[in-house]
Design an enzyme around this catalytic site. Structure first.
Site, short mmCIF file in Angstrom:
data_model
loop_
_atom_site.label_atom_id
_atom_site.label_comp_id
_atom_site.label_asym_id
_atom_site.label_seq_id
_atom_site.Cartn_x
_atom_site.Cartn_y
_atom_site.Cartn_z
N SER A 149 0.86 -1.18 0.00
CA SER A 149 0.00 0.00 0.00
C SER A 149 0.89 1.23 0.00
O SER A 149 2.07 1.15 0.39
CB SER A 149 -0.87 0.00 1.26
OG SER A 149 -1.51 1.25 1.45
N TYR A 162 -2.41 -1.08 10.43
CA TYR A 162 -2.34 -1.22 8.98
C TYR A 162 -1.00 -0.69 8.45
O TYR A 162 -0.32 -1.35 7.65
CB TYR A 162 -3.50 -0.48 8.33
CG TYR A 162 -3.65 -0.68 6.85
CD1 TYR A 162 -4.38 -1.76 6.35
CD2 TYR A 162 -3.08 0.20 5.94
CE1 TYR A 162 -4.52 -1.95 4.98
CE2 TYR A 162 -3.22 0.03 4.58
CZ TYR A 162 -3.95 -1.05 4.10
OH TYR A 162 -4.08 -1.23 2.75
#
Length: 263
Positions: free
Chosen positions: A145, A158
């Site tokens: 990401s 995350y």
């Protein structure tokens, strides 16, 4: 475009919907046999599997491995080899999100995100490498990401997991550099998925904003292009890395984020 992948075999984790399903579909359309994995209604998953198999003519299988269970992940890899005869491409895509300040972050949510977004990659790679080494060929593609490169508040688990994915990617790449295998990570910005659609609608209602304003000023605030990354753009990178043309790329993190991490 012919990527020269026909007859190869792949696992795509978290592929019953969203980004993972788009990647699995792109691989199948390129002639790759695919093992799907993910959560959902069994009837709907079987319909998805069957439709993809019929549309592409490749073998499409499903394994419901729980991404928090290393033994189930190892069984999924063994299943793929048993069903498809080989394993050329491993796409570690499964992931979840939870948003909270660190001092209020539920410990069970932290553990779950680290397990699914990071540790599952380790278990899948660990199980896949002996097969790929035996073939003297393999492609490991980790879907990280933009948050593997930069942070945002309230997304501690995350962000930590995705940073960890990049570290794992580099380590694996160095270990297998002479084995005919590559290991790379793709770092997308915001991709337009059904999950994001729901987030747009909920945010618009909660803030009294138009959906267009939510997209521009909230969702894509950090993405200079002010455009979502498309499935086609993401799939193009996956197919390139899986192909012979991408064979010289190893240990890289490749951003597809509309300029988010350029600054």
């Amino acid at each position: 475009m012919d990527y020269g992948l026909k007859g190869q075999a792949a696992i795509v984790t978290g592929s019953t919907s969203g980004i993972g399903h788009a990647i699995a579909q792109a691989l199948a359309e390129a002639g790759v046999d695919v093992v799907l994995n993910g959560l959902g209604d069994p009837v709907a998953i079987e319909a998805t599997r069957s439709q993809l198999e019929q549309a592409t003519g490749v073998r499409v299988r499903y394994h419901g491995a729980d991404m928090t269970r290393g033994d189930e992940i190892a069984d999924m890899v063994a299943f793929a080899q048993g069903e498809l005869g080989r394993l050329d491409i491993l796409v570690n895509n499964a992931g979840i999100q939870f948003v909270s300040p660190i001092d209020q972050f539920p410990t069970d949510k932290w553990d779950q995100i680290i397990a699914i977004n990071l540790t599952s990659n380790f278990h899948a790679i660990r199980a896949a490498l002996p097969i790929m080494k035996g073939q003297k060929h393999g492609r490991i593609i980790n879907i990280a990401s933009a948050h593997g490169l930069v942070a945002s508040p309230f997304k501690g688990a995350y962000v930590a997991a995705k940073h960890g994915v990049l570290g794992l990617t580099k380590t694996v790449a160095l270990e297998i550099a002479e084995a005919g295998i590559t290991c790379n990570a793709i770092c997308p910005g915001y991709v337009h998925t059904p999950l994001v659609d729901g987030q747009i609608k909920d945010t618009a209602k909660a803030r009294g904003m138009s959906e267009e304003a939510v997209v521009r000023d909230v969702i894509l605030a950090a993405q200079p292009s002010k455009q979502f990354i498309s499935f086609d753009q993401l799939n193009g990178m996956v197919l390139y890395l899986a192909s012979a043309a991408g064979g010289g790329v190893n240990g890289a993190h490749l951003s597809i984020d509309g300029g988010w991490t350029a600054g």
